[in-house]
Design an enzyme around this catalytic site. Structure first.
Site, PDB file in Angstrom:
ATOM      1  N   GLY A 259       0.796  -1.230   0.000  1.00  0.00           N
ATOM      2  CA  GLY A 259       0.000   0.000   0.000  1.00  0.00           C
ATOM      3  C   GLY A 259       0.824   1.274   0.000  1.00  0.00           C
ATOM      4  N   GLY A 260       1.721   1.417  -0.996  1.00  0.00           N
ATOM      5  CA  GLY A 260       2.516   2.629  -1.052  1.00  0.00           C
ATOM      6  C   GLY A 260       3.691   2.501  -0.095  1.00  0.00           C
TER       7      GLY A 260
ATOM      8  CG  MET B 278      -3.807  -3.962  -0.786  1.00  0.00           C
ATOM      9  SD  MET B 278      -4.162  -5.381   0.251  1.00  0.00           S
ATOM     10  CE  MET B 278      -4.626  -4.551   1.727  1.00  0.00           C
TER      11      MET B 278
ATOM     12  CB  ALA C  20      -5.353   6.990  -6.416  1.00  0.00           C
ATOM     13  CG  HIS C  21      -3.465   5.699  -0.538  1.00  0.00           C
ATOM     14  ND1 HIS C  21      -3.197   4.554  -1.244  1.00  0.00           N
ATOM     15  CD2 HIS C  21      -2.458   5.817   0.371  1.00  0.00           C
ATOM     16  CE1 HIS C  21      -2.093   3.991  -0.781  1.00  0.00           C
ATOM     17  NE2 HIS C  21      -1.629   4.736   0.190  1.00  0.00           N
TER      18      HIS C  21
ATOM     19  CE1 TYR D 110     -13.039  -4.094  -4.460  1.00  0.00           C
ATOM     20  CE2 TYR D 110     -11.016  -3.760  -3.232  1.00  0.00           C
ATOM     21  CZ  TYR D 110     -12.139  -4.497  -3.490  1.00  0.00           C
ATOM     22  OH  TYR D 110     -12.381  -5.640  -2.766  1.00  0.00           O
TER      23      TYR D 110
ATOM     24  CB  CYS E 218     -12.621 -17.582   5.709  1.00  0.00           C
ATOM     25  SG  CYS E 218     -14.053 -18.420   6.175  1.00  0.00           S
TER      26      CYS E 218
ATOM     27  N   GLY F  33      -5.389   3.102   3.609  1.00  0.00           N
ATOM     28  CA  GLY F  33      -6.209   2.943   2.413  1.00  0.00           C
ATOM     29  C   GLY F  33      -6.387   4.240   1.661  1.00  0.00           C
TER      30      GLY F  33
HETATM   31  N1  NAD Z   1     -10.858  -1.131  -0.359  1.00  0.00           N
HETATM   32  C1  NAD Z   1      -9.904  -1.745   0.075  1.00  0.00           C
HETATM   33  O1  NAD Z   1      -9.950  -2.364   1.064  1.00  0.00           O
HETATM   34  C2  NAD Z   1      -8.704  -1.772  -0.657  1.00  0.00           C
HETATM   35  C3  NAD Z   1      -8.168  -2.965  -0.939  1.00  0.00           C
HETATM   36  C4  NAD Z   1      -7.019  -2.970  -1.643  1.00  0.00           C
HETATM   37  C5  NAD Z   1      -6.431  -1.826  -2.035  1.00  0.00           C
HETATM   38  N2  NAD Z   1      -6.995  -0.658  -1.749  1.00  0.00           N
HETATM   39  C6  NAD Z   1      -6.362   0.549  -2.180  1.00  0.00           C
HETATM   40  O2  NAD Z   1      -5.898   0.313  -3.481  1.00  0.00           O
HETATM   41  C7  NAD Z   1      -4.652   0.928  -3.679  1.00  0.00           C
HETATM   42  C8  NAD Z   1      -3.599  -0.073  -4.096  1.00  0.00           C
HETATM   43  O3  NAD Z   1      -3.127  -0.821  -2.996  1.00  0.00           O
HETATM   44  P1  NAD Z   1      -1.820  -1.688  -3.152  1.00  0.00           P
HETATM   45  O4  NAD Z   1      -1.509  -2.271  -1.831  1.00  0.00           O
HETATM   46  O5  NAD Z   1      -1.963  -2.617  -4.280  1.00  0.00           O
HETATM   47  O6  NAD Z   1      -0.743  -0.589  -3.478  1.00  0.00           O
HETATM   48  P2  NAD Z   1       0.674  -0.704  -4.177  1.00  0.00           P
HETATM   49  O7  NAD Z   1       1.324   0.607  -4.014  1.00  0.00           O
HETATM   50  O8  NAD Z   1       1.372  -1.920  -3.703  1.00  0.00           O
HETATM   51  O9  NAD Z   1       0.310  -0.941  -5.698  1.00  0.00           O
HETATM   52  C9  NAD Z   1      -0.166   0.081  -6.548  1.00  0.00           C
HETATM   53  C10 NAD Z   1       0.238  -0.285  -7.949  1.00  0.00           C
HETATM   54  O10 NAD Z   1      -0.272   0.663  -8.859  1.00  0.00           O
HETATM   55  C11 NAD Z   1       0.689   0.874  -9.860  1.00  0.00           C
HETATM   56  N3  NAD Z   1       0.419   2.155 -10.481  1.00  0.00           N
HETATM   57  C12 NAD Z   1       0.630   3.385  -9.926  1.00  0.00           C
HETATM   58  N4  NAD Z   1       0.259   4.335 -10.771  1.00  0.00           N
HETATM   59  C13 NAD Z   1      -0.197   3.711 -11.876  1.00  0.00           C
HETATM   60  C14 NAD Z   1      -0.728   4.182 -13.091  1.00  0.00           C
HETATM   61  N5  NAD Z   1      -0.869   5.490 -13.325  1.00  0.00           N
HETATM   62  N6  NAD Z   1      -1.075   3.269 -14.021  1.00  0.00           N
HETATM   63  C15 NAD Z   1      -0.933   1.943 -13.783  1.00  0.00           C
HETATM   64  N7  NAD Z   1      -0.438   1.456 -12.647  1.00  0.00           N
HETATM   65  C16 NAD Z   1      -0.082   2.335 -11.699  1.00  0.00           C
HETATM   66  C17 NAD Z   1       1.996   0.788  -9.148  1.00  0.00           C
HETATM   67  O11 NAD Z   1       3.054   0.489 -10.017  1.00  0.00           O
HETATM   68  C18 NAD Z   1       1.735  -0.315  -8.135  1.00  0.00           C
HETATM   69  O12 NAD Z   1       2.137  -1.570  -8.596  1.00  0.00           O
HETATM   70  C19 NAD Z   1      -4.340   1.641  -2.374  1.00  0.00           C
HETATM   71  O13 NAD Z   1      -4.783   2.970  -2.457  1.00  0.00           O
HETATM   72  C20 NAD Z   1      -5.141   0.888  -1.359  1.00  0.00           C
HETATM   73  O14 NAD Z   1      -5.412   1.636  -0.236  1.00  0.00           O
HETATM   74  C21 NAD Z   1      -8.125  -0.611  -1.063  1.00  0.00           C
END
Ligand code: NAD
Ligand code: NAD
Lengths: 555, 555
Positions: free
Chosen positions: A52-53, A177, A266-267, A322, A410, A492
């Site tokens: 998550g960043g 994620m 994006a967060h 999401y 689960c 998040g």
């Molecule tokens: N609702 C939820 O419970 C939930 C669940 C999962 C993730 N999330 C949110 O989703 C986001 C992602 O989480 P994560 O753990 O996978 O983060 P992460 O930072 O591990 O992965 C983000 C990915 O996005 C890619 N990325 C960034 N900018 C991009 C762009 N312009 N085009 C294409 N790819 C791009 C990055 O290379 C990276 O691999 C976070 O904001 C997280 O909070 C929310």
């Protein structure tokens, strides 16, 4: 600061049932902290980043060492306090108190933004804990697979009569994620096109079989999607590229996916979202040198990205956020109608929350996959009539490789959680499992989070921003005897936008553990039912009644 | 909502040692909740307002009734949750867990402002808990007298060689807290001119002997000040008027006080600060009808008020903010240098916080003043060599009338708090005291608050806004077995500007209580020493060492 955050080392939690610490109550957080930094689990473990960043498990390596040392020597009536990843004090408490209490990334509201956080972070005064990174119960991508799967399935139920064959999902982000998306879509029966700007992330997902194939370019990707949907095969396709460029291009071409979402980071515009036209390496380097310019570019691209999502939504295509706060970022950049498409929680998850259902999970401290398979079987035995749950357990076993300590997630709710926890404790006592297990959950759960752009978006009574609830959840879990409890801010959706709480409890097979498990695994989901009943949801009020909750103002 | 908040009733806590509830652990919060609403204690009890603008003890009267009913039936292994003054759930915990857990006025940071709070408040979804109002340990003006006294005395030490005879303090606000100022100044040996815009507040303070006389007008007030300072008499003068008009007038006239501060309720422009030229009744009426216009007028007057304070400061007159956030409000209105004069904490209180010293207090549940006099004597016996403390106890007994249940406040720190608590518990056990006592403190304490414009202003390491600390304090007090624990937002300085925690523990004379007291009254101030040691204060690091604290990263 920078150097203190890098160490060229591979961390791996001890396995087996020999204690390093003085009891399983302290051995468990020790192993789970280390497991969060296992190279098979974490995104960038050498810099302590779990997912998550920049979600970290400890503030820096000196803090990591000191936490480990404290846990190794902690007595069963002592409690360690951890402040934003730094161990700050050891205090005498009692046997039924948590062994570790954690507060990560909390800022007084007026100062609760990335700018202020980054300043404190750079000074070495803070750390971003995300949700399960700083609270030591991240279990790799599996953790998110079921949540994403439940979401896709529910969307399929609402929009496509429960049939996702021949349909395809458009999304982006294959990180810690987001990498769960292609697999979850496949498990739900749909094709998916997954845009990711870092080739290394795609490689990782291909290696772990979370994504099936990579397309050469956009044309190739669309051709594959056309072929597989026509054949009714649920295949996931990765595409190397930037979502802020590709989504607008798809809109221009008039391509119509069947579902649209996004999981780029994006967060966190400074560290997690690549601006259109940029290379990842330059983005990372410039983030340090000229943070303001980078944030500006990143948010401008998010605005383009959201405009494309809005265009899909306007065509009647199910489109949802999401949980990465991309709508908020776009709105701040002038996209006035950014919130015209919903978040996934009000759209698909809230009815589950009303019954205390959420991302319940457990991990085998033994390291032995057999321990998890035995708990899988126990779940089926105790919940014999839930076909959906059985299907999940079978597919999970078949398709999901364990990362780090074997674990299972689960989604179950009030009533069943305590039942399963007590059964697992019994299995530890009898020796059926080869070592204790820990039970926890994501902070994204029914009673543990206030996050108006995500988990508490559009609450029926308008109480989206009231964060008394997660604080009460953490206090009650502490009072009930969870093994570790955490309070975080900004997970998040980023700084300023959420407050949330975590809890983990150890099943060491003892009577004391059984008493604590009965309290904690009841009270914890019960706070979620309580919170939703208080907001007026009928499902929650009925659940509270049928489960015999004592809610003084609900008649 | 409005009607549900008014009841024409006088609440008074039960006295004596007959239980209404099932144990002293639940009788205590019951009596202290009621005591907060005693007409001798609260500012506006019929609307549930205890002090500090709209700081309430319960959300509305239905909630009050339900809290009372819940406490009366609560078992000794159950815990009641209170969310912004509403009882929301009763859960099974255990004997060493708190009996009540409270979260008041907490909002996710991005939405943590008065506008959003007022909207939720009007909908009946929230309540402003201030600090000790919603956490049931307000003890009337006495509570604040010693804090104000300590501040004036320390300012006298720093600026006037410890001699305040012939000096005078200029201030405003004779409300729940501010009303302590004239008495504290007198006890410290100085004259004071106290501006207050509501005659009823002046009458109340004259009646309780907190203020000595009222002047007819400004000229009369200045004449009295001139006479008494010449005679070296420490007399306090009230003046009916508006500080936003009178302070600028004093600057124009070239009058030079010896110390300047303020305790109007500037933290709450909608309800607590009268704009220049307005009548109080119109202000209250218009607050409901046209809130935005009222806030605008109020903040504009605060800007004038602060400009006058700055003018005094520029003349070298010791001028300080007494924690009502007036500098922030003025800055938002364009007074760029509003923070040129300091807050009272960094100026005078922080060295005390470094040793865990703060507003420790206790109340006699018997209602018998003799119980407090006996504890006064015990304090002197156990702390024989602190002349300053003995002087305070003597003056407090002589000059301060009890309000509601008899109580005493006394600023002591780590080490002494647990010692006193155990001694009081012993006095209950032996029957020397006629009923149990409760021990608590203000949220404004060493380890329990993050408030960058007040308690954590100008921290040495820049960690002013880090609120992990009060959250850890609340979690640890819960884990240690305090009887009730609270987490609030926005106390003192208003929405967005603070997060803080409260705790109260019962001395019922039992062994169990003694064990809890030993833990809680050690751990609670120890978190304050820890927080200041972590920020690098030498006094705190030395205190931690001499008291044997286990702080893993402090060597
Ligand atoms: N609702 C939820 O419970 C939930 C669940 C999962 C993730 N999330 C949110 O989703 C986001 C992602 O989480 P994560 O753990 O996978 O983060 P992460 O930072 O591990 O992965 C983000 C990915 O996005 C890619 N990325 C960034 N900018 C991009 C762009 N312009 N085009 C294409 N790819 C791009 C990055 O290379 C990276 O691999 C976070 O904001 C997280 O909070 C929310
Ligand atoms: N640092 C601290 O710990 C600390 C201690 C005490 C009070 N405070 C702060 O001080 C403020 C006062 O607290 P309180 O409990 O006495 O509040 P209160 O609302 O009971 O009293 C405020 C008083 O100010 C008067 N007032 C308002 N506007 C005025 C004006 N323009 N001119 C003259 N008088 C005016 C009101 O009539 C009222 O009597 C609050 O903001 C509180 O948070 C801080």
């Amino acid at each position: 600061m920078k150097d203190s955050r890098f160490r060229d080392v591979d961390i791996r939690a001890p396995r087996g049932n020999t204690l390093t610490a003085k009891s399983w109550l302290t051995e468990a957080p020790l192993r789970m902290l280390m497991n969060n930094l296992d190279p098979d689990v974490a995104e960038n473990p050498k810099e302590l980043v779990v997912y998550g960043g920049i979600g970290r498990a400890a503030r820096d390596w000196a803090c990591f060492d000191a936490i480990v040392a404290s846990l190794e020597s902690l007595e069963t009536d002592e409690t360690l306090l951890v402040q934003s990843g730094k161990p700050v004090g050891v205090f005498k408490t009692h046997a039924d108190a948590p062994r570790v209490l954690i507060a990560n990334s909390n800022l007084v509201p007026h100062w609760a933004d990335w700018e202020h956080f980054n300043e404190l972070d750079a000074k070495g005064l803070m750390m971003y804990g995300q949700m399960t990174a700083g609270s030591w119960i991240y279990i790799g991508s599996q953790g998110i697979v079921q949540g994403t799967y439940e979401t896709f399935v529910e969307a399929g139920r609402q929009h496509y009569d429960g049939k996702l064959a021949g349909r395809w999902v458009l999304t982006a982000g294959l990180g810690g994620m987001g990498g769960a998306q292609p697999l979850a879509a496949t498990l739900a029966g749909a094709c998916s096109l997954n845009i990711e700007c870092q080739q290394s992330r795609i490689d990782f997902r291909l290696r772990t079989r979370y994504v099936d194939e990579q397309a050469d370019d956009l044309d190739d990707a669309l051709a594959r999607i056309a072929r597989y949907t026509a054949e009714g095969k649920a295949v996931s396709i990765a595409l190397h590229g930037n979502a802020a460029e590709i989504l607008p291009e798809l809109v221009r071409r008039g391509v119509r996916p069947d579902m649209v979402t996004d999981q780029t980071s994006a967060h966190d515009p400074l560290n997690g979202y690549l601006p259109a036209g940029w290379r990842w390496e330059d983005y990372r380097a410039r983030s340090k040198r000229e943070p303001q310019a980078v944030v500006k570019a990143s948010k401008a691209s998010m605005a383009e990205h959201v405009r494309a999502m809005l265009a899909f939504a306007e065509q009647g295509i199910p489109t949802f956020d999401y949980g990465n706060n991309i709508r908020q970022m776009a709105q701040e950049e002038g996209v006035a109608n950014a919130f015209d498409f919903p978040g996934f929680v009000p759209a698909y998850i809230r009815p589950l929350f009303c019954r205390g259902i959420g991302p319940f999970r457990w991990a085998a401290l033994s390291g032995d996959p057999q321990d998890i398979y035995k708990t899988d079987a126990k779940v089926k035995e105790l919940i014999p009539d839930d076909a959906h749950l059985h299907r999940w357990l079978d597919m999970a076993r078949e398709r999901i490789s364990f990362q780090g300590l074997p674990a299972r997630i689960c989604w179950v709710g009030l009533g069943l959680r305590a039942k399963l926890g007590l059964a697992f404790n019994e299995m530890v006592r009898s020796g059926e499992l080869s070592a204790p297990v820990v039970i926890g959950r994501d902070h994204l759960d029914s009673g543990s989070v206030a996050s108006p752009n995500r988990e508490t978006e559009s609450m029926q009574d308008g109480s989206d921003a009231v964060s008394d609830w997660p604080l009460l959840n953490a206090l009650l879990n502490t009072a009930s005897g969870a093994t570790w409890v955490s309070l975080h801010h900004g997970g998040g959706v980023g700084m300023g936008f959420s407050q949330h709480a975590g809890m983990v409890i150890v099943c060491d097979g003892s009577d004391d553990a059984a008493r604590r498990i009965a309290r904690v695994l009841h009270n914890d989901p019960a706070t979620g039912v309580m919170r939703h009943a208080d907001a007026g949801y009928d499902i929650a009020i009925e659940c509270a009644k049928s489960q015999g909750l004592d809610l003084p103002m609900i008649k």
